[in-house]
Design a protein around this motif. Structure first.
Motif, PDB file in Angstrom:
ATOM      1  N   TRP A  31      46.465  11.481  77.541  1.00 35.16           N
ATOM      2  CA  TRP A  31      45.174  10.952  77.454  1.00 35.16           C
ATOM      3  C   TRP A  31      44.923   9.536  77.037  1.00 35.16           C
ATOM      4  N   PHE A  32      45.999   8.899  76.098  1.00 35.37           N
ATOM      5  CA  PHE A  32      45.926   7.506  75.949  1.00 35.37           C
ATOM      6  C   PHE A  32      46.174   6.723  77.011  1.00 35.37           C
ATOM      7  N   LEU A  33      47.149   7.111  77.999  1.00 39.53           N
ATOM      8  CA  LEU A  33      47.390   6.286  79.099  1.00 39.53           C
ATOM      9  C   LEU A  33      46.524   6.406  80.115  1.00 39.53           C
ATOM     10  N   ALA A  34      45.763   7.604  80.229  1.00 39.92           N
ATOM     11  CA  ALA A  34      44.765   7.783  81.144  1.00 39.92           C
ATOM     12  C   ALA A  34      43.328   7.085  80.994  1.00 39.92           C
ATOM     13  N   ARG A  35      43.059   7.036  79.534  1.00 35.93           N
ATOM     14  CA  ARG A  35      41.840   6.661  79.120  1.00 35.93           C
ATOM     15  C   ARG A  35      41.862   5.417  78.413  1.00 35.93           C
ATOM     16  N   ILE A  36      42.555   4.880  77.498  1.00 39.99           N
ATOM     17  CA  ILE A  36      42.292   3.899  76.739  1.00 39.99           C
ATOM     18  C   ILE A  36      43.418   2.738  77.160  1.00 39.99           C
ATOM     19  N   HIS A  37      44.341   2.986  77.682  1.00 44.56           N
ATOM     20  CA  HIS A  37      45.482   1.990  78.126  1.00 44.56           C
ATOM     21  C   HIS A  37      44.966   0.673  78.821  1.00 44.56           C
ATOM     22  N   LYS A  38      44.351   1.269  79.881  1.00 39.57           N
ATOM     23  CA  LYS A  38      43.712   0.284  81.083  1.00 39.57           C
ATOM     24  C   LYS A  38      42.472  -0.533  80.320  1.00 39.57           C
ATOM     25  N   VAL A  39      41.906   0.069  79.745  1.00 38.97           N
ATOM     26  CA  VAL A  39      40.841  -0.783  78.891  1.00 38.97           C
ATOM     27  C   VAL A  39      41.055  -1.688  78.006  1.00 38.97           C
TER      28      VAL A  39
END
Length: 183
Positions: A31-39
């Motif tokens: 979830w962290f990789l999909a949602r927050i990392h790029k942001v």
């Protein structure tokens, strides 16, 4: 064509790196990789360009209007400048939170591009973020050059006054005034 192939290869490699995320224990990591990392990564790149502009603006204000700068609430102004920088960096990167989906494939989670990432909206948001970065970089360049010019002008005036001062008491008084204005 070579550049597009290189980016495609890197993108496929990045997606394949996430294949090791185990379904039993690491949904939070997926979830962290999909949602927050790029942001976070895109916001960090943007804010690293915007914050120096705020610092240069603060220094220019200090040199151009030293008495007004001394009398204002600097903490409030600096807080507002940092808040605007953080808001701009997050606002131009928040769309990346929906770039990937979390899909369970057997024992692993994979992060394929979401159906929304193909929309024109994502391309437009990415271009807006790039435009903000380009404009901020150009503004940083020119504001830094102008800051150097203002500082050199200030130092020339200061040195001219020091040369015209005849006594040590007047020189100490001028240096004290200069320190007061610069701090």
């Amino acid at each position: 064509m070579i550049v597009n192939d290189t980016f495609l290869t890197l993108a496929v490699a990045a997606v394949n790196l996430s294949r090791w995320i185990d379904t039993s224990t690491n949904y939070s990591y997926a979830w962290f990789l999909a949602r927050i990392h790029k942001v976070w990564s895109n916001s960090a790149m943007t804010i690293s360009i915007l914050l120096p502009i705020a610092v240069v603006g603060d220094r220019l204000f200090r040199l151009k209007k030293p008495i007004a700068y001394k009398n204002i609430n600097r903490n409030k102004h600096q807080f507002i400048a940092v808040s605007v920088c953080i808001f701009l960096s997050l606002a131009t990167s928040i769309h990346d939170a929906y770039r990937y989906e979390i899909v369970q494939t057997g024992e692993f989670y994979s992060l394929p591009p979401s159906q929304f990432s193909a929309l024109l909206f994502f391309a437009v948001c990415s271009q807006i973020r790039n435009a903000v970065r380009i404009v901020a970089s150009i503004l940083l360049l020119f504001s830094t050059i102008y800051l150097i010019y203002v500082y050199k002008t200030f130092m020339k005036k200061s040195n001219a006054i020091k040369r015209s001062v005849t006594s040590k008491d007047e020189l100490k008084k001028h240096e004290k005034q200069e320190r007061t204005l610069l701090l």
